[in-house]
Motif scaffolding. Structure first.
Motif, PDB file in Angstrom:
ATOM      1  N   PHE A  45      30.588  -3.375  35.220  1.00 63.01           N
ATOM      2  CA  PHE A  45      30.037  -3.343  33.885  1.00 63.01           C
ATOM      3  C   PHE A  45      29.594  -3.694  33.307  1.00 63.01           C
ATOM      4  O   PHE A  45      29.226  -4.780  33.994  1.00 63.01           O
ATOM      5  N   GLN A  46      28.073  -3.682  32.632  1.00 63.86           N
ATOM      6  CA  GLN A  46      27.336  -4.980  32.620  1.00 63.86           C
ATOM      7  C   GLN A  46      26.177  -4.741  31.233  1.00 63.86           C
ATOM      8  O   GLN A  46      27.053  -3.217  30.394  1.00 63.86           O
ATOM      9  N   ALA A  47      26.566  -5.520  30.267  1.00 62.73           N
ATOM     10  CA  ALA A  47      25.821  -5.437  28.932  1.00 62.73           C
ATOM     11  C   ALA A  47      24.604  -5.455  28.991  1.00 62.73           C
ATOM     12  O   ALA A  47      23.398  -5.867  30.269  1.00 62.73           O
ATOM     13  N   SER A  48      23.856  -4.730  28.158  1.00 60.31           N
ATOM     14  CA  SER A  48      22.116  -4.922  28.233  1.00 60.31           C
ATOM     15  C   SER A  48      21.395  -5.661  28.181  1.00 60.31           C
ATOM     16  O   SER A  48      22.149  -6.219  26.973  1.00 60.31           O
ATOM     17  N   ARG A  49      19.958  -5.801  28.762  1.00 54.34           N
ATOM     18  CA  ARG A  49      19.380  -7.059  28.291  1.00 54.34           C
ATOM     19  C   ARG A  49      18.323  -6.588  27.789  1.00 54.34           C
ATOM     20  O   ARG A  49      18.337  -7.497  26.377  1.00 54.34           O
ATOM     21  N   ASP A  50      18.251  -5.208  27.123  1.00 55.07           N
ATOM     22  CA  ASP A  50      16.969  -4.740  26.757  1.00 55.07           C
ATOM     23  C   ASP A  50      17.936  -4.228  24.734  1.00 55.07           C
ATOM     24  O   ASP A  50      17.255  -4.017  24.407  1.00 55.07           O
ATOM     25  N   HIS A  51      19.087  -3.737  25.141  1.00 58.06           N
ATOM     26  CA  HIS A  51      19.124  -3.543  23.776  1.00 58.06           C
ATOM     27  C   HIS A  51      20.604  -4.222  23.585  1.00 58.06           C
ATOM     28  O   HIS A  51      21.647  -4.035  23.951  1.00 58.06           O
ATOM     29  N   TYR A  52      21.098  -5.150  22.149  1.00 54.84           N
ATOM     30  CA  TYR A  52      21.704  -5.818  21.315  1.00 54.84           C
ATOM     31  C   TYR A  52      23.541  -4.930  21.385  1.00 54.84           C
ATOM     32  O   TYR A  52      22.601  -3.884  20.583  1.00 54.84           O
ATOM     33  N   GLY A  53      24.064  -5.222  21.688  1.00 56.54           N
ATOM     34  CA  GLY A  53      25.620  -4.584  21.689  1.00 56.54           C
ATOM     35  C   GLY A  53      25.644  -3.444  22.545  1.00 56.54           C
ATOM     36  O   GLY A  53      26.235  -2.809  22.635  1.00 56.54           O
ATOM     37  N   VAL A  54      24.657  -2.845  23.230  1.00 52.20           N
ATOM     38  CA  VAL A  54      24.825  -1.726  24.372  1.00 52.20           C
ATOM     39  C   VAL A  54      25.660  -2.096  25.480  1.00 52.20           C
ATOM     40  O   VAL A  54      25.103  -3.507  26.135  1.00 52.20           O
ATOM     41  N   PHE A  55      26.606  -1.394  25.876  1.00 47.91           N
ATOM     42  CA  PHE A  55      27.477  -1.822  27.308  1.00 47.91           C
ATOM     43  C   PHE A  55      27.209  -0.767  28.296  1.00 47.91           C
ATOM     44  O   PHE A  55      26.714   0.713  27.470  1.00 47.91           O
ATOM     45  N   TYR A  56      27.125  -1.232  29.829  1.00 49.58           N
ATOM     46  CA  TYR A  56      26.712  -0.312  30.649  1.00 49.58           C
ATOM     47  C   TYR A  56      27.953  -0.099  31.346  1.00 49.58           C
ATOM     48  O   TYR A  56      28.127  -1.189  31.710  1.00 49.58           O
ATOM     49  N   ARG A  57      29.014   1.576  32.251  1.00 50.79           N
ATOM     50  CA  ARG A  57      29.630   1.573  33.188  1.00 50.79           C
ATOM     51  C   ARG A  57      28.873   2.333  33.620  1.00 50.79           C
ATOM     52  O   ARG A  57      28.620   3.492  33.572  1.00 50.79           O
ATOM     53  N   LEU A  58      28.837   1.978  35.273  1.00 52.02           N
ATOM     54  CA  LEU A  58      28.442   2.326  36.232  1.00 52.02           C
ATOM     55  C   LEU A  58      29.731   2.349  37.394  1.00 52.02           C
ATOM     56  O   LEU A  58      30.100   2.054  37.497  1.00 52.02           O
ATOM     57  N   ASP A  59      29.590   3.826  37.746  1.00 56.20           N
ATOM     58  CA  ASP A  59      30.714   4.338  38.372  1.00 56.20           C
ATOM     59  C   ASP A  59      30.034   4.826  39.546  1.00 56.20           C
ATOM     60  O   ASP A  59      29.277   5.987  38.824  1.00 56.20           O
TER      61      ASP A  59
END
Length: 155
Positions: A37-51
């Motif tokens: 799981f990570q928060a975006s460095r470039d897009h405010y409020g965007v989160f990523y889940r990588l699986d």
């Protein structure tokens, strides 16, 4: 009722309709081999889940929106078969090596997933989200989107 059905029912009560994956190879109950799981460095409020699921990378992008009760859209991003990166996951997972390699396998898969996810993110943001047009190296599926046509829930 499984967790996905419960979520779908809950969201339906909020006026949100989940779109269902048309691909028969998509199994939402599959357990990820690796998740990040990570928060975006470039897009405010965007989160990523990588699986890594069934030896294939999947990226879920959670984007805040100003409408609806959930106030979030979620997209599933997968590599298309045009790009040869997906074979790296299956071959790395299937390879049985030395004890030292086996002890480091999870870290290897995490780094591989992270690197491929960076490409997937870049391709996603290069696309046109409003018209759902993306570079041919990825496939994007809306999992949760606010739909203005859905009736509002009465309190």
């Amino acid at each position: 009722m499984n967790i996905d059905e419960q979520l779908e029912k809950f969201l339906a009560e909020l006026g949100v309709e989940m779109e269902h994956q048309a691909d028969s190879d998509y199994d939402s109950d599959s357990t990820p081999e690796v998740s990040i799981f990570q928060a975006s460095r470039d897009h405010y409020g965007v989160f990523y889940r990588l699986d890594s699921i069934n030896c294939l990378p999947e990226l879920r992008i959670m984007i805040p929106v100003d409408k609806g009760d959930v106030k979030m859209d979620i997209y599933l991003v997968r590599l298309s078969h045009r790009i040869p990166l997906e074979s790296c996951f299956s071959e790395t997972s299937a390879y049985h090596g030395s004890t030292a390699y086996e002890q480091g396998r999870e870290a290897t898969l995490q780094h591989l997933l992270y690197a491929v996810a960076e490409t997937m993110k870049q391709l996603f943001w290069a696309g046109d989200l409003q018209h759902m047009v993306f570079p041919p190296e990825i496939e994007v599926y809306p999992l949760l989107q606010y739909d203005e046509k859905q009736p509002k829930r009465r309190r």
